[in-house]
Scaffold this motif. Structure first.
Motif, PDB file in Angstrom:
ATOM      1  N   THR A  97       9.938  25.226   4.809  1.00  0.00           N
ATOM      2  CA  THR A  97       9.645  24.070   3.961  1.00  0.00           C
ATOM      3  C   THR A  97       9.742  22.766   4.747  1.00  0.00           C
ATOM      4  OG1 THR A  97      10.391  25.166   1.938  1.00  0.00           O
ATOM      5  CG2 THR A  97      10.441  22.759   1.951  1.00  0.00           C
ATOM      6  N   LEU A  98      10.804  22.616   5.527  1.00  0.00           N
ATOM      7  CA  LEU A  98      10.990  21.383   6.297  1.00  0.00           C
ATOM      8  C   LEU A  98       9.907  21.214   7.357  1.00  0.00           C
ATOM      9  CD1 LEU A  98      14.885  21.451   6.740  1.00  0.00           C
ATOM     10  CD2 LEU A  98      13.541  20.055   5.148  1.00  0.00           C
ATOM     11  N   LEU A  99       9.570  22.301   8.030  1.00  0.00           N
ATOM     12  CA  LEU A  99       8.536  22.217   9.072  1.00  0.00           C
ATOM     13  C   LEU A  99       7.172  21.901   8.475  1.00  0.00           C
ATOM     14  CD1 LEU A  99       9.545  25.168  11.436  1.00  0.00           C
ATOM     15  CD2 LEU A  99       9.400  22.735  12.060  1.00  0.00           C
ATOM     16  N   LEU A 100       6.830  22.555   7.367  1.00  0.00           N
ATOM     17  CA  LEU A 100       5.522  22.306   6.763  1.00  0.00           C
ATOM     18  C   LEU A 100       5.447  20.889   6.213  1.00  0.00           C
ATOM     19  CD1 LEU A 100       2.763  23.432   6.001  1.00  0.00           C
ATOM     20  CD2 LEU A 100       3.736  24.169   3.821  1.00  0.00           C
ATOM     21  N   ALA A 101       6.502  20.440   5.541  1.00  0.00           N
ATOM     22  CA  ALA A 101       6.496  19.083   4.990  1.00  0.00           C
ATOM     23  C   ALA A 101       6.383  18.040   6.103  1.00  0.00           C
ATOM     24  CB  ALA A 101       7.768  18.846   4.173  1.00  0.00           C
ATOM     25  N   GLY A 102       7.122  18.236   7.185  1.00  0.00           N
ATOM     26  CA  GLY A 102       7.040  17.294   8.301  1.00  0.00           C
ATOM     27  C   GLY A 102       5.669  17.282   8.947  1.00  0.00           C
ATOM     28  N   SER A 103       5.082  18.458   9.120  1.00  0.00           N
ATOM     29  CA  SER A 103       3.754  18.547   9.743  1.00  0.00           C
ATOM     30  C   SER A 103       2.688  17.902   8.874  1.00  0.00           C
ATOM     31  CB  SER A 103       3.394  20.019   9.993  1.00  0.00           C
ATOM     32  OG  SER A 103       4.357  20.648  10.814  1.00  0.00           O
ATOM     33  N   LEU A 104       2.731  18.187   7.575  1.00  0.00           N
ATOM     34  CA  LEU A 104       1.743  17.609   6.666  1.00  0.00           C
ATOM     35  C   LEU A 104       1.921  16.100   6.551  1.00  0.00           C
ATOM     36  CD1 LEU A 104       1.785  20.310   3.848  1.00  0.00           C
ATOM     37  CD2 LEU A 104      -0.009  19.926   5.543  1.00  0.00           C
ATOM     38  N   GLY A 105       3.170  15.646   6.534  1.00  0.00           N
ATOM     39  CA  GLY A 105       3.409  14.216   6.489  1.00  0.00           C
ATOM     40  C   GLY A 105       2.880  13.503   7.716  1.00  0.00           C
ATOM     41  N   ALA A 157       0.434  18.997  14.997  1.00  0.00           N
ATOM     42  CA  ALA A 157       0.021  20.259  15.617  1.00  0.00           C
ATOM     43  C   ALA A 157       1.225  21.059  16.105  1.00  0.00           C
ATOM     44  CB  ALA A 157      -0.936  19.976  16.773  1.00  0.00           C
ATOM     45  N   ALA A 158       2.185  20.368  16.727  1.00  0.00           N
ATOM     46  CA  ALA A 158       3.391  21.060  17.187  1.00  0.00           C
ATOM     47  C   ALA A 158       4.181  21.614  16.010  1.00  0.00           C
ATOM     48  CB  ALA A 158       4.263  20.091  17.996  1.00  0.00           C
ATOM     49  N   GLY A 159       4.245  20.855  14.927  1.00  0.00           N
ATOM     50  CA  GLY A 159       4.956  21.314  13.744  1.00  0.00           C
ATOM     51  C   GLY A 159       4.321  22.550  13.128  1.00  0.00           C
ATOM     52  N   GLN A 166       0.821  -1.208   0.000  1.00  0.00           N
ATOM     53  CA  GLN A 166       0.000   0.000   0.000  1.00  0.00           C
ATOM     54  C   GLN A 166       0.860   1.265   0.000  1.00  0.00           C
ATOM     55  OE1 GLN A 166      -2.470   0.664   3.440  1.00  0.00           O
ATOM     56  NE2 GLN A 166      -0.861   0.164   4.901  1.00  0.00           N
ATOM     57  N   TRP A 167       2.152   1.121   0.346  1.00  0.00           N
ATOM     58  CA  TRP A 167       3.044   2.269   0.290  1.00  0.00           C
ATOM     59  C   TRP A 167       3.345   2.696  -1.144  1.00  0.00           C
ATOM     60  CZ3 TRP A 167       4.491   5.671   3.854  1.00  0.00           C
ATOM     61  CH2 TRP A 167       4.189   5.364   5.181  1.00  0.00           C
ATOM     62  N   VAL A 168       3.015   1.857  -2.117  1.00  0.00           N
ATOM     63  CA  VAL A 168       3.118   2.280  -3.514  1.00  0.00           C
ATOM     64  C   VAL A 168       2.163   3.448  -3.775  1.00  0.00           C
ATOM     65  CG1 VAL A 168       2.708   1.552  -5.904  1.00  0.00           C
ATOM     66  CG2 VAL A 168       3.868   0.015  -4.305  1.00  0.00           C
ATOM     67  N   VAL A 169       1.013   3.422  -3.137  1.00  0.00           N
ATOM     68  CA  VAL A 169       0.058   4.534  -3.236  1.00  0.00           C
ATOM     69  C   VAL A 169       0.431   5.649  -2.263  1.00  0.00           C
ATOM     70  CG1 VAL A 169      -2.353   5.208  -2.929  1.00  0.00           C
ATOM     71  CG2 VAL A 169      -1.794   3.026  -4.015  1.00  0.00           C
ATOM     72  N   LEU A 170       0.757   5.272  -1.018  1.00  0.00           N
ATOM     73  CA  LEU A 170       1.030   6.278   0.007  1.00  0.00           C
ATOM     74  C   LEU A 170       2.276   7.107  -0.309  1.00  0.00           C
ATOM     75  CD1 LEU A 170       0.243   4.376   3.337  1.00  0.00           C
ATOM     76  CD2 LEU A 170      -1.103   6.168   2.227  1.00  0.00           C
ATOM     77  N   ALA A 171       3.319   6.493  -0.848  1.00  0.00           N
ATOM     78  CA  ALA A 171       4.543   7.238  -1.151  1.00  0.00           C
ATOM     79  C   ALA A 171       4.259   8.360  -2.142  1.00  0.00           C
ATOM     80  CB  ALA A 171       5.611   6.291  -1.707  1.00  0.00           C
ATOM     81  N   TYR A 172       3.442   8.078  -3.129  1.00  0.00           N
ATOM     82  CA  TYR A 172       3.062   9.075  -4.141  1.00  0.00           C
ATOM     83  C   TYR A 172       2.234  10.202  -3.516  1.00  0.00           C
ATOM     84  CZ  TYR A 172       1.229  10.697  -8.698  1.00  0.00           C
ATOM     85  OH  TYR A 172       0.884  11.450  -9.807  1.00  0.00           O
ATOM     86  N   LEU A 173       1.223   9.805  -2.744  1.00  0.00           N
ATOM     87  CA  LEU A 173       0.338  10.804  -2.136  1.00  0.00           C
ATOM     88  C   LEU A 173       1.066  11.657  -1.103  1.00  0.00           C
ATOM     89  CD1 LEU A 173      -2.933   8.714  -1.652  1.00  0.00           C
ATOM     90  CD2 LEU A 173      -2.480  10.461  -3.369  1.00  0.00           C
ATOM     91  N   LEU A 174       1.941  11.039  -0.317  1.00  0.00           N
ATOM     92  CA  LEU A 174       2.675  11.793   0.695  1.00  0.00           C
ATOM     93  C   LEU A 174       3.625  12.794   0.053  1.00  0.00           C
ATOM     94  CD1 LEU A 174       3.464   9.058   3.360  1.00  0.00           C
ATOM     95  CD2 LEU A 174       2.021  11.070   3.681  1.00  0.00           C
ATOM     96  N   ALA A 175       4.279  12.405  -1.037  1.00  0.00           N
ATOM     97  CA  ALA A 175       5.177  13.339  -1.723  1.00  0.00           C
ATOM     98  C   ALA A 175       4.412  14.550  -2.229  1.00  0.00           C
ATOM     99  CB  ALA A 175       5.895  12.628  -2.873  1.00  0.00           C
ATOM    100  N   ILE A 176       3.247  14.313  -2.812  1.00  0.00           N
ATOM    101  CA  ILE A 176       2.433  15.432  -3.302  1.00  0.00           C
ATOM    102  C   ILE A 176       1.977  16.308  -2.146  1.00  0.00           C
ATOM    103  CG2 ILE A 176       0.252  16.049  -4.402  1.00  0.00           C
ATOM    104  CD1 ILE A 176       0.542  13.585  -6.162  1.00  0.00           C
ATOM    105  N   THR A 177       1.398  15.696  -1.117  1.00  0.00           N
ATOM    106  CA  THR A 177       0.813  16.450  -0.013  1.00  0.00           C
ATOM    107  C   THR A 177       1.852  17.280   0.726  1.00  0.00           C
ATOM    108  OG1 THR A 177      -0.891  14.750   0.260  1.00  0.00           O
ATOM    109  CG2 THR A 177      -0.541  16.255   2.106  1.00  0.00           C
ATOM    110  N   THR A 178       3.019  16.693   0.976  1.00  0.00           N
ATOM    111  CA  THR A 178       4.009  17.397   1.795  1.00  0.00           C
ATOM    112  C   THR A 178       4.765  18.472   1.029  1.00  0.00           C
ATOM    113  OG1 THR A 178       5.639  15.658   1.322  1.00  0.00           O
ATOM    114  CG2 THR A 178       4.350  15.433   3.338  1.00  0.00           C
ATOM    115  N   LEU A 179       4.860  18.361  -0.285  1.00  0.00           N
ATOM    116  CA  LEU A 179       5.753  19.246  -1.040  1.00  0.00           C
ATOM    117  C   LEU A 179       5.042  20.212  -1.976  1.00  0.00           C
ATOM    118  CD1 LEU A 179       8.492  16.613  -1.940  1.00  0.00           C
ATOM    119  CD2 LEU A 179       8.616  18.391  -0.188  1.00  0.00           C
ATOM    120  N   ILE A 180       3.731  20.110  -2.136  1.00  0.00           N
ATOM    121  CA  ILE A 180       3.066  20.870  -3.188  1.00  0.00           C
ATOM    122  C   ILE A 180       3.126  22.380  -2.947  1.00  0.00           C
ATOM    123  CG2 ILE A 180       0.715  20.781  -2.204  1.00  0.00           C
ATOM    124  CD1 ILE A 180      -0.161  20.168  -5.176  1.00  0.00           C
TER     125      ILE A 180
END
Length: 466
Positions: free
Chosen positions: A208-216, A241-243, A52-66
């Motif tokens: 960028t690092l804080l937002l990506a970590g928080s969204l991830g 929330a802390a991020g 299932q990480w084949v789907v999650l890896a794609y979605l997480l990259a988009i969500t955290t970096l867009i």
């Protein structure tokens, strides 16, 4: 039309075709991979939790970096970055198709997701550069249509490719289309222009690092556990929330922030993001809960369920272009309110849906809800993108895509949990038709409340802006 005007019009059509193909590929990359998971589990001898990480890896990259890639495009040049994103997506697709191990496939999917994040963020940002302002809604409608087509086409196209050529074909098929989009973008998109006497702002790496970590952390909290909320999910939410709190503190002091916090003081822009998140959660409920209702309450088989579930994405795809024309003619803000009103009607009908109404009683409100969602999204994106300056279009496009993605992720988790609680049994597959129907009604009762909150937010923003 003189020769110069004809060339400009042709270039604009070519540019819009490249942007539309980019949006289609990014959306297709999400939906086509889902149907390959059983084959991947067999091919690599892996568990479902692993593949299932084949789907999650794609979605997480988009969500955290867009958001970050959208802002990077504002700073370094959107054309240059979009070309790089298309090239990365194409190369990563080829690497995924050739991957000899699951670990390498996951790495390729993460890279593919990074390319898709660039494509999704910058396609919206480019619209103002390639079409006249009075046709912005139609262009946004086309991009929305291509996104919906990718979502609807992915499962069927993926299934055909896997049946005929094997799972690797769902990645290799992206390569020719990615190269075609790269050619169109390179040939027709306007060159990046930067004045030599204006210093380039620094890219906000800490933000960028804080937002990506928080969204991830948030995305993982909503997706791990397969519907069971445990200690890990809670810890991830606390970390998210802390991020976010740290991110806000950093952005307030940043000379060139990743996200201009002052943007949220503009009620219309803030409302655009908030309402997009809310209604996307509602739309996801149709995809998560709908199949259980169709199978458990109406007794449809798998093929019939798939056919009926496809009605929503097909209606959204067909409604994109008309929605754009309505936004251009009547104004983006009134059109977005009309879309929210239609979504309310559709959600109310689903909440009151008696099982005795059959498939037709389900399809009609779904068609109303998804057509109205297409109108809202097109109009909302048009209003937000025309309200910001050229120097912030990439970041705003990233924020709009992020709000939609977070809504989808949240809707899948929260609305699924509402449905499970309303059905009242641990194993939904063994629930009675009456219990499933009651769960459907309860879920869309909650969905109706979310849409009404979105209507109130949008109306308050329109009435409260000076």
């Amino acid at each position: 039309m003189d020769g110069t005007g004809a060339v400009a019009a042709a270039s604009g059509r070519g540019a819009l075709a490249g942007l539309a193909l980019s949006m289609l590929l990014a959306s297709l990359g999400t939906s086509a991979a889902n149907v390959a998971l059983p084959d991947l589990a067999v091919a690599f001898g892996a568990t479902f939790q692993a593949v299932q990480w084949v789907v999650l890896a794609y979605l997480l990259a988009i969500t955290t970096l867009i958001v970050s890639v959208g802002r990077l495009g504002d700073l370094t040049g959107r054309r240059r970055l979009l070309l790089a994103g298309l090239a990365l997506f194409s190369v990563a697709s080829a690497l995924g198709g050739a991957a000899p191990t699951l670990a390498l496939l996951l790495a390729a999917r993460a890279l593919q997701g990074l390319g898709a994040a660039v494509m999704m963020a910058l396609t919206l940002a480019f619209v103002a550069d390639v079409v006249p302002r009075e046709r912005t809604g139609r262009a946004m409608g086309l991009l929305g249509t291509m996104s919906a087509v990718g979502t609807a086409l992915g499962p069927s196209l993926g299934g055909l490719l896997i049946a005929g050529l094997g799972w690797r074909a769902i990645f290799f098929v992206n390569l020719p289309f990615g190269l075609a989009a790269l050619y169109l973008a390179r040939r027709h998109l306007p060159q990046d222009v930067r004045r030599a006497d204006v210093p380039r702002p620094a890219f906000d790496i800490p933000g960028t690092l804080l937002l990506a970590g928080s969204l991830g952390a948030y995305a993982l909290a909503m997706t791990l556990g397969r519907g069971h909320f445990g200690g890990l999910n809670l810890a991830l939410l606390v970390a998210a929330a802390a991020g976010v709190a740290l991110f806000v503190a950093v952005e307030r002091r940043a000379a060139s922030p990743l996200v201009a916090l002052a943007m949220f003081r503009d009620r219309l822009l803030a409302a655009s993001l908030g309402t997009s998140l809310l209604v996307s959660a509602v739309v996801m409920a149709t995809l998560v809960v709908g199949p259980f209702y169709l199978a458990g309450a109406l007794g449809l088989d798998a093929a019939q369920v798939g056919l009926v579930v496809s009605v929503g994405p097909v209606v959204a795809a067909l409604g994109g272009m008309p929605a754009g024309r309505l936004a251009d003619r009547f104004g983006a803000r009134p059109a977005s309110i009309a879309g929210l009103t239609g979504m309310t009607v559709g959600a109310v009908l689903l909440a009151a849906l008696p099982a005795a109404s059959g498939v037709a009683g389900y399809v009609v409100p779904i068609a109303i809800l998804t057509a109205s969602y297409a109108l809202f999204q097109t109009a909302n994106n048009t209003a937000a993108m025309t309200a910001v300056g050229a120097e912030r279009r990439g970041a705003m496009s990233g924020m709009l895509n992020l709000s939609r993605n977070l809504g989808l992720v949240t809707g899948a988790s929260v609305m699924g949990a509402v449905f499970a609680a309303a059905v009242g049994v641990a194993d939904i597959a063994g629930a009675t038709p009456e219990a499933v129907a009651a769960g459907m009604q309860r879920t869309f009762g909650v969905a109706t409340g979310l849409v009404l909150v979105a209507v109130a937010v949008a109306a308050r923003a329109r009435g409260g802006r000076a």
